[in-house]
Scaffold this motif. Sequence first.
Motif, PDB file in Angstrom:
ATOM      1  N   VAL A 156      33.740  50.526  58.318  1.00 27.41           N
ATOM      2  CA  VAL A 156      32.858  51.263  59.225  1.00 27.41           C
ATOM      3  C   VAL A 156      31.388  50.927  58.942  1.00 27.41           C
ATOM      4  O   VAL A 156      30.560  50.888  59.855  1.00 27.41           O
ATOM      5  CB  VAL A 156      33.112  52.778  59.105  1.00 27.41           C
ATOM      6  CG1 VAL A 156      32.082  53.571  59.905  1.00 27.41           C
ATOM      7  CG2 VAL A 156      34.510  53.118  59.596  1.00 27.41           C
ATOM      8  N   LEU A 157      31.052  50.670  57.678  1.00 27.36           N
ATOM      9  CA  LEU A 157      29.674  50.310  57.350  1.00 27.36           C
ATOM     10  C   LEU A 157      29.249  49.036  58.076  1.00 27.36           C
ATOM     11  O   LEU A 157      28.190  48.975  58.708  1.00 27.36           O
ATOM     12  CB  LEU A 157      29.533  50.125  55.836  1.00 27.36           C
ATOM     13  CG  LEU A 157      28.169  49.626  55.351  1.00 27.36           C
ATOM     14  CD1 LEU A 157      27.097  50.679  55.623  1.00 27.36           C
ATOM     15  CD2 LEU A 157      28.216  49.295  53.868  1.00 27.36           C
ATOM     16  N   PHE A 158      30.091  48.006  58.015  1.00 26.22           N
ATOM     17  CA  PHE A 158      29.768  46.751  58.691  1.00 26.22           C
ATOM     18  C   PHE A 158      29.812  46.908  60.214  1.00 26.22           C
ATOM     19  O   PHE A 158      29.017  46.308  60.931  1.00 26.22           O
ATOM     20  CB  PHE A 158      30.741  45.658  58.235  1.00 26.22           C
ATOM     21  CG  PHE A 158      30.361  45.015  56.940  1.00 26.22           C
ATOM     22  CD1 PHE A 158      29.569  43.881  56.929  1.00 26.22           C
ATOM     23  CD2 PHE A 158      30.772  45.550  55.734  1.00 26.22           C
ATOM     24  CE1 PHE A 158      29.197  43.280  55.735  1.00 26.22           C
ATOM     25  CE2 PHE A 158      30.402  44.960  54.532  1.00 26.22           C
ATOM     26  CZ  PHE A 158      29.616  43.829  54.526  1.00 26.22           C
ATOM     27  N   ALA A 159      30.752  47.722  60.699  1.00 26.30           N
ATOM     28  CA  ALA A 159      30.831  47.957  62.151  1.00 26.30           C
ATOM     29  C   ALA A 159      29.580  48.656  62.659  1.00 26.30           C
ATOM     30  O   ALA A 159      29.025  48.303  63.703  1.00 26.30           O
ATOM     31  CB  ALA A 159      32.087  48.774  62.476  1.00 26.30           C
ATOM     32  N   GLY A 180      26.722  46.215  62.770  1.00 23.12           N
ATOM     33  CA  GLY A 180      26.843  45.313  63.917  1.00 23.12           C
ATOM     34  C   GLY A 180      26.475  45.979  65.214  1.00 23.12           C
ATOM     35  O   GLY A 180      25.787  45.397  66.063  1.00 23.12           O
ATOM     36  N   ILE A 181      26.889  47.234  65.392  1.00 22.51           N
ATOM     37  CA  ILE A 181      26.541  47.968  66.614  1.00 22.51           C
ATOM     38  C   ILE A 181      25.032  48.177  66.703  1.00 22.51           C
ATOM     39  O   ILE A 181      24.426  48.076  67.777  1.00 22.51           O
ATOM     40  CB  ILE A 181      27.285  49.323  66.654  1.00 22.51           C
ATOM     41  CG1 ILE A 181      28.791  49.073  66.814  1.00 22.51           C
ATOM     42  CG2 ILE A 181      26.763  50.200  67.785  1.00 22.51           C
ATOM     43  CD1 ILE A 181      29.629  50.328  66.686  1.00 22.51           C
ATOM     44  N   LEU A 217      19.080  44.664  70.125  1.00 22.53           N
ATOM     45  CA  LEU A 217      18.817  43.471  70.942  1.00 22.53           C
ATOM     46  C   LEU A 217      18.548  43.839  72.377  1.00 22.53           C
ATOM     47  O   LEU A 217      17.849  43.141  73.098  1.00 22.53           O
ATOM     48  CB  LEU A 217      20.008  42.511  70.864  1.00 22.53           C
ATOM     49  CG  LEU A 217      20.128  41.697  69.572  1.00 22.53           C
ATOM     50  CD1 LEU A 217      21.437  40.936  69.560  1.00 22.53           C
ATOM     51  CD2 LEU A 217      18.967  40.750  69.424  1.00 22.53           C
ATOM     52  N   GLY A 218      19.079  44.958  72.821  1.00 23.50           N
ATOM     53  CA  GLY A 218      18.844  45.379  74.196  1.00 23.50           C
ATOM     54  C   GLY A 218      17.511  46.043  74.409  1.00 23.50           C
ATOM     55  O   GLY A 218      17.055  46.172  75.526  1.00 23.50           O
ATOM     56  N   LEU A 264      26.877  39.379  59.756  1.00 24.87           N
ATOM     57  CA  LEU A 264      27.857  39.384  60.840  1.00 24.87           C
ATOM     58  C   LEU A 264      27.695  38.185  61.762  1.00 24.87           C
ATOM     59  O   LEU A 264      28.518  37.988  62.655  1.00 24.87           O
ATOM     60  CB  LEU A 264      27.710  40.665  61.677  1.00 24.87           C
ATOM     61  CG  LEU A 264      27.993  41.975  60.935  1.00 24.87           C
ATOM     62  CD1 LEU A 264      27.821  43.137  61.903  1.00 24.87           C
ATOM     63  CD2 LEU A 264      29.382  41.987  60.337  1.00 24.87           C
ATOM     64  N   SER A 265      26.631  37.412  61.589  1.00 25.24           N
ATOM     65  CA  SER A 265      26.378  36.308  62.515  1.00 25.24           C
ATOM     66  C   SER A 265      27.423  35.210  62.407  1.00 25.24           C
ATOM     67  O   SER A 265      27.552  34.384  63.303  1.00 25.24           O
ATOM     68  CB  SER A 265      24.982  35.718  62.236  1.00 25.24           C
ATOM     69  OG  SER A 265      24.933  35.198  60.909  1.00 25.24           O
TER      70      SER A 265
END
Length: 446
Positions: free
Chosen positions: A52-55, A58-59, A65-66, A82-83
């Motif tokens: 969940v930490l990495f998720a 990433g979110i 970015l938006g 995560l790239s």
Amino acid sequence: MELYPGFSLYRGIYEFAQYIILEGGMRWEDLNDSENGMKEVLIIMSLEWLVVLFAAYGIDIVVSLGSGVGRRQSQNSRKNPLSFFWKPNLQNKDSRHHVQMDNADVIQEREKVDQLLHESSTSHAIVCDNLQKIYPGRDGNPEKLAVQGLYLAVPQGECFGILGPNGAGKTSFISMISIQNSMIGLIKPTSGTAFVQGLDIQTHMDQIYTNMGVCPQDDLLWETLTGREHLLFYGRLKNLRGSALTQAVEESLKSLNLFHGGVSDKQAGKYSGGMKRRLSVAISLIGDPKYWIRSSFKDNLWSVVKKAKQDRAIILTTHSMEEAEFLCDRLGFFVDGSLRCIGNPKELKARYGGSYVFTITTSSDHEEEVENMVQHLSPSANKVYQLSGTQKFEIPKSEVRIADVFQAVEIAKSKFTVFAWGLADTNMEDVFIKVSRETLQSNSLT
């Protein structure tokens, strides 16, 4: 179901409660008890914590970015763990809103910005890197693209003029590089960024304020404070103290002709409109800002602007073509949120003004004869105006000599009465109209 974090947490609490009721508490050796399942819960929650930490990270990258700085974050994504699994396609995102322009001057400005971004130091006070602002749609209205893909580099000692119709994106651009993160919340770029004296507007806006002067279109003054008190207040905001502050205030008052006659010690509410404008200029210039942003002024302040640009960069927004041509070293035309052309006034008039404007006034009975005369001078001449005997034509410079026009008019005077006539070169207003017209035509085709 224990793969869901909330359920595994609930089971762990339940197992603790059962041991408190039955055994008075749980000890480490009780984890080996196959009936309670606490050991499985702890293993599952540890794995879930990592996943969940990495998720979540990433979110967060996707969301930012938006609404954040696209170019800088795309560069930072190479450092993102995560790239390796996911790489954002910013080019596709921008392509929905950005139409590539083929103007050589705009492309050259973009290449200059790319070159400056790779240099360790630069003499350019302002560098805009793919700056974009999109206002989200509300109440069923579509989103508004105010500024799209702006690349701009303004060096020290240059006055850069921004021209464009209302709604072209001039104010949004100025707001992003001058009052971003301010108390009123205006405004953060949707993507891209800008550098002021090498400082990023995304992270160093507080430091940028100390090197910036802004003179808005409206005079933001307190009517009960004197001119001197205004300058003392704003000078302190620019970190001026003691003798340095006093000297800066005196110099500002003298340079704007607010020193003599006790004007500096009068309340601003008693100033005339011109004096209020002078005080606003003095406020924006106090503290010797390295770059200066302002709206248009009257020509009695033009000499002040000419002198001020010697050691700082100036961005000017105006609807006065005469003011822009007199003050600005380079001009940029904004239409529909993008920079359509850029260059000094002479270059722009040479590029877009390849014709003379011929105006002649006769009686209505001789309009046809005048039109035949112009067609004889230049078959490609274009009539742009006609009213009550007054006609205006655009004559390509390549097809006519000025002497031929004078000779034709003298011959016409011998045949009928010519009340008035004139031959003018292209001015900046003609350039502005032509650029706007070409943009509207290109947009209608796309």
